[in-house]
Scaffold this motif. Sequence first.
Motif, PDB file in Angstrom:
ATOM      1  N   LEU A  49      -1.089  -0.811  -1.207  1.00 13.76           N
ATOM      2  CA  LEU A  49       0.223  -0.192  -1.368  1.00 13.76           C
ATOM      3  C   LEU A  49       1.363  -1.113  -0.946  1.00 13.76           C
ATOM      4  O   LEU A  49       2.528  -0.730  -1.046  1.00 13.76           O
ATOM      5  CB  LEU A  49       0.284   1.123  -0.589  1.00 13.76           C
ATOM      6  N   ALA A  50       1.022  -2.314  -0.451  1.00 16.26           N
ATOM      7  CA  ALA A  50       2.069  -3.301  -0.206  1.00 16.26           C
ATOM      8  C   ALA A  50       2.566  -3.885  -1.515  1.00 16.26           C
ATOM      9  O   ALA A  50       3.555  -4.618  -1.556  1.00 16.26           O
ATOM     10  CB  ALA A  50       1.563  -4.424   0.696  1.00 16.26           C
ATOM     11  N   MET A  51       1.878  -3.564  -2.596  1.00 16.50           N
ATOM     12  CA  MET A  51       2.299  -3.959  -3.931  1.00 16.50           C
ATOM     13  C   MET A  51       2.734  -2.719  -4.693  1.00 16.50           C
ATOM     14  O   MET A  51       2.275  -1.604  -4.413  1.00 16.50           O
ATOM     15  CB  MET A  51       1.149  -4.647  -4.675  1.00 16.50           C
ATOM     16  N   TYR A  91       8.546  -4.499  -0.714  1.00 18.43           N
ATOM     17  CA  TYR A  91       8.571  -3.915   0.624  1.00 18.43           C
ATOM     18  C   TYR A  91       7.799  -2.606   0.625  1.00 18.43           C
ATOM     19  O   TYR A  91       7.776  -1.872  -0.372  1.00 18.43           O
ATOM     20  CB  TYR A  91      10.006  -3.669   1.085  1.00 18.43           C
ATOM     21  N   CYS A  92       7.173  -2.328   1.751  1.00 18.93           N
ATOM     22  CA  CYS A  92       6.440  -1.079   1.905  1.00 18.93           C
ATOM     23  C   CYS A  92       6.775  -0.482   3.267  1.00 18.93           C
ATOM     24  O   CYS A  92       6.768  -1.188   4.282  1.00 18.93           O
ATOM     25  CB  CYS A  92       4.935  -1.316   1.794  1.00 18.93           C
ATOM     26  N   VAL A  93       7.090   0.800   3.276  1.00 14.68           N
ATOM     27  CA  VAL A  93       7.412   1.518   4.505  1.00 14.68           C
ATOM     28  C   VAL A  93       6.381   2.619   4.706  1.00 14.68           C
ATOM     29  O   VAL A  93       6.042   3.345   3.765  1.00 14.68           O
ATOM     30  CB  VAL A  93       8.828   2.137   4.433  1.00 14.68           C
ATOM     31  N   GLU A  94       5.863   2.723   5.920  1.00 13.56           N
ATOM     32  CA  GLU A  94       4.972   3.833   6.279  1.00 13.56           C
ATOM     33  C   GLU A  94       5.695   4.759   7.238  1.00 13.56           C
ATOM     34  O   GLU A  94       6.247   4.323   8.247  1.00 13.56           O
ATOM     35  CB  GLU A  94       3.691   3.327   6.941  1.00 13.56           C
ATOM     36  N   GLY A 116       3.318  -7.675   2.014  1.00 14.41           N
ATOM     37  CA  GLY A 116       2.035  -7.524   2.687  1.00 14.41           C
ATOM     38  C   GLY A 116       2.017  -7.918   4.141  1.00 14.41           C
ATOM     39  O   GLY A 116       1.015  -7.694   4.835  1.00 14.41           O
ATOM     40  N   GLN A 117       3.112  -8.491   4.681  1.00 11.52           N
ATOM     41  CA  GLN A 117       3.167  -8.911   6.076  1.00 11.52           C
ATOM     42  C   GLN A 117       3.962  -7.890   6.895  1.00 11.52           C
ATOM     43  O   GLN A 117       5.089  -7.543   6.539  1.00 11.52           O
ATOM     44  CB  GLN A 117       3.825 -10.295   6.209  1.00 11.52           C
ATOM     45  N   LEU A 118       3.358  -7.412   7.978  1.00 10.89           N
ATOM     46  CA  LEU A 118       4.050  -6.459   8.841  1.00 10.89           C
ATOM     47  C   LEU A 118       5.239  -7.143   9.510  1.00 10.89           C
ATOM     48  O   LEU A 118       5.081  -8.153  10.187  1.00 10.89           O
ATOM     49  CB  LEU A 118       3.096  -5.928   9.908  1.00 10.89           C
ATOM     50  N   MET A 151       5.894   4.405   1.133  1.00 10.37           N
ATOM     51  CA  MET A 151       6.933   4.159   0.130  1.00 10.37           C
ATOM     52  C   MET A 151       6.981   2.657  -0.164  1.00 10.37           C
ATOM     53  O   MET A 151       7.250   1.845   0.717  1.00 10.37           O
ATOM     54  CB  MET A 151       8.289   4.629   0.647  1.00 10.37           C
ATOM     55  N   THR A 152       6.686   2.293  -1.399  1.00 16.13           N
ATOM     56  CA  THR A 152       6.753   0.898  -1.831  1.00 16.13           C
ATOM     57  C   THR A 152       7.958   0.737  -2.748  1.00 16.13           C
ATOM     58  O   THR A 152       8.170   1.552  -3.642  1.00 16.13           O
ATOM     59  CB  THR A 152       5.473   0.489  -2.577  1.00 16.13           C
TER      60      THR A 152
END
Length: 435
Positions: A138-140, A157-160, A241-243, A371-372
């Motif tokens: 989900l980073a993509m 970007y991905c937000v959890e 993909g990098q935190l 959310m990506t």
Amino acid sequence: MGRPKRRPRRATTAVILTIISKSDGTIVNLDRDRLVYRAEGNANLVLAIPDLSQVLRLRKSSLNTDLQSTSIDHVIMVTEYGRIVSSLFPKVFTIESKLVLLKVPNYDTLNKWLNQFRPSVRCDKEIRCRAGILYPDLAMLRHDLLPQSTQVIGETYCVEIKPKQGWIFPESTLMALYPESDGKLCRFCAMQYLKLVKKTIKRVSNYCPIDLFSGDRNRMLKALNGLVETPQNNFRMWRSGQLIYGDGIDQGFKDALQDTMHQDDVSKNLQNFLLLLLKAILKDYTGENVPNGNESLPHGSILKQILDVQLFARDNLANAADKALNEEQSFGNVERILAKRRDNTEDWLERMDGVEKYFLGATALDCSLMMTFQKIAEGSTDERHTIDVDGEKFIVSMTVMDLDPKADSHPIKYVKQTKMSYKAHRDFVANSTIS
């Protein structure tokens, strides 16, 4: 005669982990260069496989756990149960999971390699499992939801967000749980004071899930801002993909906001970022366009869908608590849910009793909202997944994750923690008054 020249040391390509698809027998050998530590929670650890655009979730075990005692059956149950709970949500919010078997040449070698990336507070458990669950990364961006014509720009970007319990106890339930409570705090906010007592947090979060689920834009923005200010385990953000941001981690959060929002003012970038989050969690992605009526959240929004499932826990708590078993490794209720689902695909939910519905709802209390998003060029069209913020245009995909089963002991632990949390808050207030 001079010394012989040393040969250059070859890169390590030894297989550290092999995954075997349970469905079709596909085998993938993975060395360290193909694996990236992504994140972990109390029960599971996640590794990314960038060249496959997938992530592998592995169950953690207590230190020195006997390898043979870690059951593949449990992972099979988690996979099947996750698919059942996913079916309670619109398909646009779910992804396919795949059960895989694992072959690990040396578990000690694997854990030693992992420990260099893991937070020290998480290293009380290690990987000893023989099966895992494979998901799309989900980073993509989720290309199954996006048209090929979409022209994306820049990094992904991905937000959890872990929204937590979005409802307040009915007064009768609260009085039964903790008669001394004044009923003004939701469970999440009360739990903050219990965490203070246990010293697992340093300060109380400004986030309140009741504000997030309220449907009131100002209250929701306040909640989102609270998540960013004190992320704890409830807010994280990745760049390609990098935190880059989370509890105790900030590796370029402001730069990421500048990269996406393009405002010269830091506070303006944050304001627009929060607005992007707000619009994303309120947006109707289902295409049903059902009127709100008296409800505060749009029917097709991801928050409304999560809340609807959570309410199974609220409405059936008393029944579940009365019949609960205090057995940590027992999953009898989940097994009954699986059996009823297998026997009847039509009205399986209607056939669930109150206790079983409680466990379905309890799953959503701890789920994650992923959310990506990525900036897109002007002219790209996909209105259902497009959000505009202050002249910037983003393509967005939303997914519900972490739909894990709860043990039969969950109602007992839940009620016990609730009582302790309200007592911790009362003691905190009393001590503050005295001082």
